[in-house]
Write an enzyme that holds these catalytic residues in place. Structure first.
Site, PDB file in Angstrom:
ATOM      1  N   ASN A  45      -0.984  24.588 -12.853  1.00 57.94           N
ATOM      2  CA  ASN A  45      -0.820  25.409 -14.047  1.00 57.94           C
ATOM      3  C   ASN A  45       0.044  26.607 -13.708  1.00 57.94           C
ATOM      4  O   ASN A  45       0.068  27.094 -12.578  1.00 57.94           O
ATOM      5  CB  ASN A  45      -2.154  25.800 -14.678  1.00 57.94           C
ATOM      6  N   GLU A  47       0.884  30.136 -15.518  1.00 58.45           N
ATOM      7  CA  GLU A  47       0.610  31.071 -16.611  1.00 58.45           C
ATOM      8  C   GLU A  47       1.727  32.089 -16.767  1.00 58.45           C
ATOM      9  O   GLU A  47       2.530  32.312 -15.857  1.00 58.45           O
ATOM     10  CB  GLU A  47      -0.711  31.785 -16.370  1.00 58.45           C
ATOM     11  N   CYS A  56       0.326  23.790 -18.549  1.00 63.32           N
ATOM     12  CA  CYS A  56      -0.782  23.115 -17.869  1.00 63.32           C
ATOM     13  C   CYS A  56      -0.254  22.326 -16.669  1.00 63.32           C
ATOM     14  O   CYS A  56       0.905  21.881 -16.653  1.00 63.32           O
ATOM     15  CB  CYS A  56      -1.486  22.159 -18.822  1.00 63.32           C
ATOM     16  N   GLU A  58      -0.926  19.299 -15.733  1.00 61.04           N
ATOM     17  CA  GLU A  58      -0.556  17.932 -16.100  1.00 61.04           C
ATOM     18  C   GLU A  58       0.842  17.893 -16.694  1.00 61.04           C
ATOM     19  O   GLU A  58       1.651  17.010 -16.383  1.00 61.04           O
ATOM     20  CB  GLU A  58      -1.556  17.350 -17.109  1.00 61.04           C
ATOM     21  N   CYS A  99      -6.517  19.019 -21.553  1.00 63.59           N
ATOM     22  CA  CYS A  99      -6.610  19.556 -22.914  1.00 63.59           C
ATOM     23  C   CYS A  99      -5.963  18.565 -23.896  1.00 63.59           C
ATOM     24  O   CYS A  99      -5.362  17.567 -23.485  1.00 63.59           O
ATOM     25  CB  CYS A  99      -5.921  20.922 -22.988  1.00 63.59           C
ATOM     26  N   CYS A 102      -2.183  18.021 -23.352  1.00 66.26           N
ATOM     27  CA  CYS A 102      -1.913  17.186 -22.179  1.00 66.26           C
ATOM     28  C   CYS A 102      -2.295  15.728 -22.432  1.00 66.26           C
ATOM     29  O   CYS A 102      -1.614  14.819 -21.961  1.00 66.26           O
ATOM     30  CB  CYS A 102      -2.631  17.739 -20.948  1.00 66.26           C
TER      31      CYS A 102
END
Length: 150
Positions: A45, A47, A56, A58, A99, A102
């Site tokens: 990830n 940010e 993310c 993924e 999520c 993803c």
């Protein structure tokens, strides 16, 4: 996709998570994507102070796969995540699931590759792993096939 290959993906995801850029949530995530030839591509990830711009793990891993021209070659993905500790380790005992965004991107890879992708969701501490298929985690998904592409 066997348990041994799933464990290899979870281990690769755990190693990748060490590079997570998560200064705001302090929640590190690593992902590892298995390709048809056995190559493993990882992501973490990433940010941003403008939270909506965060990525993310993924998505990072799958975008890297796509940049290499291998998006149709995705076979499986392993994901781990948990609290990011000051020493750079990740802790947590619950499996981490992708999520919704993803799941949609994983579904895109599955449909483009013509296979249902195995998703191995692991805990940071290695105590738990759950395996699901992309179609289980996103049933009735909209994707390339709905647009006549595939």
């Amino acid at each position: 996709m066997g348990a041994v290959a799933g464990a290899v993906l979870i281990d690769a995801a755990r190693e990748a998570a060490k590079n997570a850029h998560a200064p705001y949530s302090r929640f590190g995530v690593g992902a590892a994507v298995l390709l048809t030839d056995g190559e493993i591509v990882t992501g973490t990830n990433f940010e941003n102070a403008s939270y909506g711009l965060s990525l993310c793990a993924e998505t990072v891993a799958l975008a890297t796969v796509n940049a290499r021209g291998r998006f149709r070659d995705v076979v499986a993905i392993g994901i781990i995540g948990g609290a990011l500790n000051k020493d750079g380790t990740i802790s947590g005992s619950a499996p981490i699931y992708p999520c919704g965004r993803c799941r949609q991107i994983i579904n895109e890879a599955a449909q483009m590759g013509g296979r249902d992708i195995d998703i191995h969701c692991g805990s940071a501490d290695g105590s738990a792993v759950a395996r699901h298929s992309a179609s289980e985690l996103l049933p009735h998904a909209f994707g390339p096939a709905d647009l006549g592409i595939g």
